[in-house]
Write a protein that holds these residues in place. Structure first.
Motif, PDB file in Angstrom:
ATOM      1  N   THR A 137      -0.831  20.317   0.689  1.00  0.00           N
ATOM      2  CA  THR A 137      -0.762  19.983   2.414  1.00  0.00           C
ATOM      3  C   THR A 137      -1.594  18.226   1.739  1.00  0.00           C
ATOM      4  O   THR A 137      -1.648  17.388   2.200  1.00  0.00           O
ATOM      5  CB  THR A 137      -2.400  19.996   2.900  1.00  0.00           C
ATOM      6  N   LEU A 138      -1.203  17.738   0.309  1.00  0.00           N
ATOM      7  CA  LEU A 138      -1.004  16.935   0.374  1.00  0.00           C
ATOM      8  C   LEU A 138       0.276  15.632  -0.211  1.00  0.00           C
ATOM      9  O   LEU A 138       1.097  16.393  -0.060  1.00  0.00           O
ATOM     10  CB  LEU A 138      -1.891  16.911  -1.064  1.00  0.00           C
ATOM     11  N   PHE A 139      -0.178  15.095   0.563  1.00  0.00           N
ATOM     12  CA  PHE A 139       1.196  14.166   0.357  1.00  0.00           C
ATOM     13  C   PHE A 139       1.126  13.165  -0.582  1.00  0.00           C
ATOM     14  O   PHE A 139       0.270  12.673  -1.020  1.00  0.00           O
ATOM     15  CB  PHE A 139       1.528  12.686   1.385  1.00  0.00           C
ATOM     16  N   GLU A 140       2.555  13.363  -1.532  1.00  0.00           N
ATOM     17  CA  GLU A 140       2.729  12.516  -3.103  1.00  0.00           C
ATOM     18  C   GLU A 140       3.223  11.616  -3.077  1.00  0.00           C
ATOM     19  O   GLU A 140       4.244  11.066  -2.364  1.00  0.00           O
ATOM     20  CB  GLU A 140       2.589  13.503  -3.704  1.00  0.00           C
ATOM     21  N   THR A 141       2.499  10.617  -4.005  1.00  0.00           N
ATOM     22  CA  THR A 141       4.014   8.769  -4.532  1.00  0.00           C
ATOM     23  C   THR A 141       3.747   8.532  -5.741  1.00  0.00           C
ATOM     24  O   THR A 141       2.607   9.210  -6.580  1.00  0.00           O
ATOM     25  CB  THR A 141       3.547   8.078  -3.316  1.00  0.00           C
ATOM     26  N   ASP A 142       4.817   8.028  -6.794  1.00  0.00           N
ATOM     27  CA  ASP A 142       5.117   7.807  -7.432  1.00  0.00           C
ATOM     28  C   ASP A 142       4.502   5.928  -7.521  1.00  0.00           C
ATOM     29  O   ASP A 142       4.178   5.408  -7.305  1.00  0.00           O
ATOM     30  CB  ASP A 142       6.467   7.259  -8.061  1.00  0.00           C
ATOM     31  N   TYR A 143       2.772   6.563  -8.609  1.00  0.00           N
ATOM     32  CA  TYR A 143       2.241   5.233  -8.680  1.00  0.00           C
ATOM     33  C   TYR A 143       2.543   4.275  -9.907  1.00  0.00           C
ATOM     34  O   TYR A 143       1.768   4.595 -10.799  1.00  0.00           O
ATOM     35  CB  TYR A 143       0.635   5.538  -8.267  1.00  0.00           C
ATOM     36  N   PHE A 144       3.431   3.794  -9.891  1.00  0.00           N
ATOM     37  CA  PHE A 144       3.245   3.399 -11.805  1.00  0.00           C
ATOM     38  C   PHE A 144       3.613   4.459 -12.307  1.00  0.00           C
ATOM     39  O   PHE A 144       3.451   3.646 -13.490  1.00  0.00           O
ATOM     40  CB  PHE A 144       2.548   1.886 -11.667  1.00  0.00           C
ATOM     41  N   GLY A 145       4.569   4.567 -12.146  1.00  0.00           N
ATOM     42  CA  GLY A 145       4.255   6.334 -13.241  1.00  0.00           C
ATOM     43  C   GLY A 145       3.620   7.464 -13.004  1.00  0.00           C
ATOM     44  O   GLY A 145       4.249   8.770 -13.636  1.00  0.00           O
ATOM     45  N   GLU A 146       2.366   7.280 -12.162  1.00  0.00           N
ATOM     46  CA  GLU A 146       1.755   8.192 -12.359  1.00  0.00           C
ATOM     47  C   GLU A 146       1.704   8.520 -10.950  1.00  0.00           C
ATOM     48  O   GLU A 146       2.414   8.640  -9.952  1.00  0.00           O
ATOM     49  CB  GLU A 146      -0.149   7.615 -12.263  1.00  0.00           C
ATOM     50  N   LYS A 147       1.607  10.282 -10.965  1.00  0.00           N
ATOM     51  CA  LYS A 147       0.921  10.598  -8.988  1.00  0.00           C
ATOM     52  C   LYS A 147       0.016  10.198  -8.345  1.00  0.00           C
ATOM     53  O   LYS A 147      -1.526  10.457  -9.474  1.00  0.00           O
ATOM     54  CB  LYS A 147       1.347  12.370  -9.878  1.00  0.00           C
ATOM     55  N   ALA A 148      -0.299   9.349  -7.860  1.00  0.00           N
ATOM     56  CA  ALA A 148      -0.794   9.985  -6.360  1.00  0.00           C
ATOM     57  C   ALA A 148      -0.770  10.557  -4.984  1.00  0.00           C
ATOM     58  O   ALA A 148       0.285  10.339  -4.778  1.00  0.00           O
ATOM     59  CB  ALA A 148      -0.919   7.622  -6.460  1.00  0.00           C
TER      60      ALA A 148
END
Lengths: 429, 429
Positions: free
Chosen positions: B167-178
């Motif tokens: 149930t989490l939204f994920e985004t690319d954080y300069f190469g890491e997953k956030a």
């Protein structure tokens, strides 16, 4: 019954039980001086073997930094004590013994402290900065609330890339692409048309690969937006606003500013009206200061520092070249090359804390500008509606919270202005 | 000089210029009644041809709904007028003629209104709801500020998935997953250890594919967290808090509640202390109400409705089975099957508005629980540190803002409680 250190004065001469953590300890023969913190303050607790008994006295000598303890004793006024009171202990209870605490009174590198940010916030200086932050947030909200603004929380998830996707965080929204907001302004404009005067105040995001003292990836921004307001009125609002915030911090957070060792005299020198200079005058100032600068370029951090250093109060630079400003800014009808926008630069060379101005309120002109900026028109259909159904002159601005906290606290870097800063290579803890 | 409708009383008998929009118009012979709104209120402006002149009188008959206008006239007290005042017009200036406004006094479907949310917020009812929302936010902040809590803004970007990534939204954080935060609680706990009493208040995100009247994808949550607090103290805090919020809305937003046509008697019946029932008692209530329910199951929306309908005040259900609660909840030392947590259910069948409880403060026990929930231990190293360095009993809770607004306004769906709701198939505008 727990007494908080912040309210200790009311217990003078009486018994009190404090619940907190051991911040530091000094020993002297048959007496121990415990510095105890409970989040609301720090107090010296004095333990003599006679008062607390042999067993407790021995326990005290085994206590580690940051161990959690409950101490009971009599509150005594003492002018020499920091805070004016101390506790003459009769009882101590150990709640949780701390392992070797990583942050000691010795100097630590910033990287180490940032990795231990969840513990670092316990230190006096960091806690004081966060209290000033809180005061600033409260002053911001009070200012707008007291003037009839309505809070208008704008969305974090936005469907369209407003100013190019390169600095936007993207996420999958049930099969669609969604972007994290960079500003609530466009939405706040719809609020101004509905409620007259509104503000939004929430986190915003910029995926910028820059590593400077003034940038965070995730930062809070407050953005007022007002119907029937022009650039002059907007600058007046910004001036009253920033003046009020500084005034409130000086009135209510002297103790914290002392702990941070902030020299408050530059804050006390701030006077209304703030200086207002045009961008063109700004170019002159830079060139006269021996910093060659060409009309048409945008002000960078260096230029902001030079210009703001020339004034004791925040300075407002207005009438920028339209070309370097966003598509939604209204052009000056007197000189179409100029935009009716302004930046406010904090004194002491701290740079921009506010950007704002009057919005383009003409439908056809706004369409042209969106196209000239190569933005997809269909993404702005609802925004264009605001010009189609009862357009009015309107203006607003955005103030970056962390830069403002950094300036008011006199910090050289914004990373200490928020509990868990998010930076280029810093997503943890 | 602009006069706002909210401040019109001060101009009685004097001239005033209002700047706003045409909300509605009635004609009668040589007289026109314009309902003008300016975001702060609505006022009737009376135009006779004799007073405004022929040209303006003709202009008035061409005005469309939501056209922006400036009207000047004399303020007259009139008991029959809504708000008690009307404006006898002498002048009218058209600022922007509105195209055919899509939202007319006739009934529109919700889908249509949601697509035009940027305009819908102009309607009396929607604007009133947003004002009540603002009042609730203000009451929330005042409550905690007045009690010595420190604002502790927790991050939106988090490195680890706390309770599974589904149930989490994920985004690319300069190469890491956030991941986007679902709750600030874990971070707020570090704040409580530093500052004693803290609260965070910001947007949170759940990527739940559910479409109910009580769920938004993006919603605001306020989460206090207090060191040296147990479950009982936590429930007392929640009770004082919710009571205060309701009290403030009743004291300051009667006019808006009238516009929304909220029957306020259920709000006025709320009394302290709120009923407190254990989960086990709750199971009895359900079964006695003819709703077969087995001990060990979680309460769903239906169960919440049945239970909360039995009480006039919000009810607190405590001591849930530990198995259905989050890993960070402390087990009851009297009965290890139970968790020291509680939910507060709003009356009138509105369901859960608060979830909270006492946190696990024992290092070894917390490690076991993280493992039992199949969560990655290394993601919680900093969180475990809070138990390693001076652990203390502590508790807190989270209140969902939109559900609270929905309950207090008496709405059947949360979508009207925030300017731009984000739902399963609703990311625009």
């Amino acid at each position: 019954m727990q007494t908080y250190i912040s309210g200790i004065a009311a217990q003078e001469g009486k018994s009190a039980t404090l619940k907190g953590w051991l911040y530091n300890i000094r020993s002297g023969g048959k007496i121990r001086f415990l510095l105890v913190r409970d989040g609301t303050g720090i107090i010296q607790c004095v333990a003599s073997q006679a008062d607390v008994g042999e067993e407790t006295f021995e326990l005290i000598d085994t206590l580690t930094q940051e161990s959690s303890i409950e101490v009971t004793g009599t509150v005594r006024a003492d002018k020499r004590a920091p805070g004016g009171y101390e506790l003459v202990m009769t009882k101590l209870e150990l709640v949780g013994r701390a392992a070797d605490y990583p942050i000691t009174p010795k100097e630590h590198g910033t990287a180490f402290l940032m990795e231990n940010r969840h513990l670092w916030v316990r230190s006096r200086r960091q806690a004081a900065i966060l209290r000033v932050r809180h005061e600033i947030v409260r002053a911001i909200r009070d200012f707008f609330d007291d003037r009839g603004f309505v809070l208008f929380d704008t969305p974090i998830f936005t469907p369209a890339a407003c100013e190019g996707t390169s600095t936007l965080f993207e996420t999958d929204y049930f099969g669609e692409k969604a972007y994290l907001t960079q500003s609530g302004q466009l939405y706040a404009e719809s609020g101004a048309m509905a409620l007259g005067k509104v503000y939004c105040f929430g986190p915003t995001f910029r995926a910028e690969k820059s590593k400077t003292r003034r940038h965070l990836i995730e930062f809070w921004m407050v953005e007022p937006e007002v119907a029937y307001l022009d650039l002059d009125g907007d600058m007046e609002l910004a001036e009253d606003f920033v003046f009020y915030v500084v005034e409130q911090v000086l009135a209510n957070r002297r103790e914290e500013l002392d702990i941070i060792e902030r020299d408050t005299s530059p804050l006390e020198k701030i006077k209304k009206p703030f200086p207002r200079i045009s961008y063109t005058e700004c170019v002159d100032i830079l060139n006269k200061a021996g910093h060659p600068f060409q009309w048409g370029n945008d002000l960078g951090g260096d230029e902001e520092t030079i210009v703001s250093s020339q004034f004791e109060s925040p300075v407002m630079v207005h009438h920028f070249p339209a070309e370097i400003k966003a598509f939604y800014m209204k052009n000056d009808p007197q000189d179409e090359r100029l935009a009716l926008g302004f930046d406010m630069l904090a004194p002491e060379g701290k740079g921009e804390i506010i950007g704002g101005g009057q919005r383009e309120d003409d439908y056809d002109m706004l369409v042209k500008k969106i196209q000239a900026h190569n933005l997809p028109l269909e993404a702005f259909d609802w925004y264009l509606d605001l010009r189609k159904y009862g357009t009015v002159p309107h203006a607003g601005f955005g103030l970056g919270l962390e830069r403002t906290v950094g300036w008011i606290c006199g910090l050289s870097h914004v990373r200490e202005t928020i509990p868990f800063p998010r930076m280029l290579h810093r997503l943890k803890p």
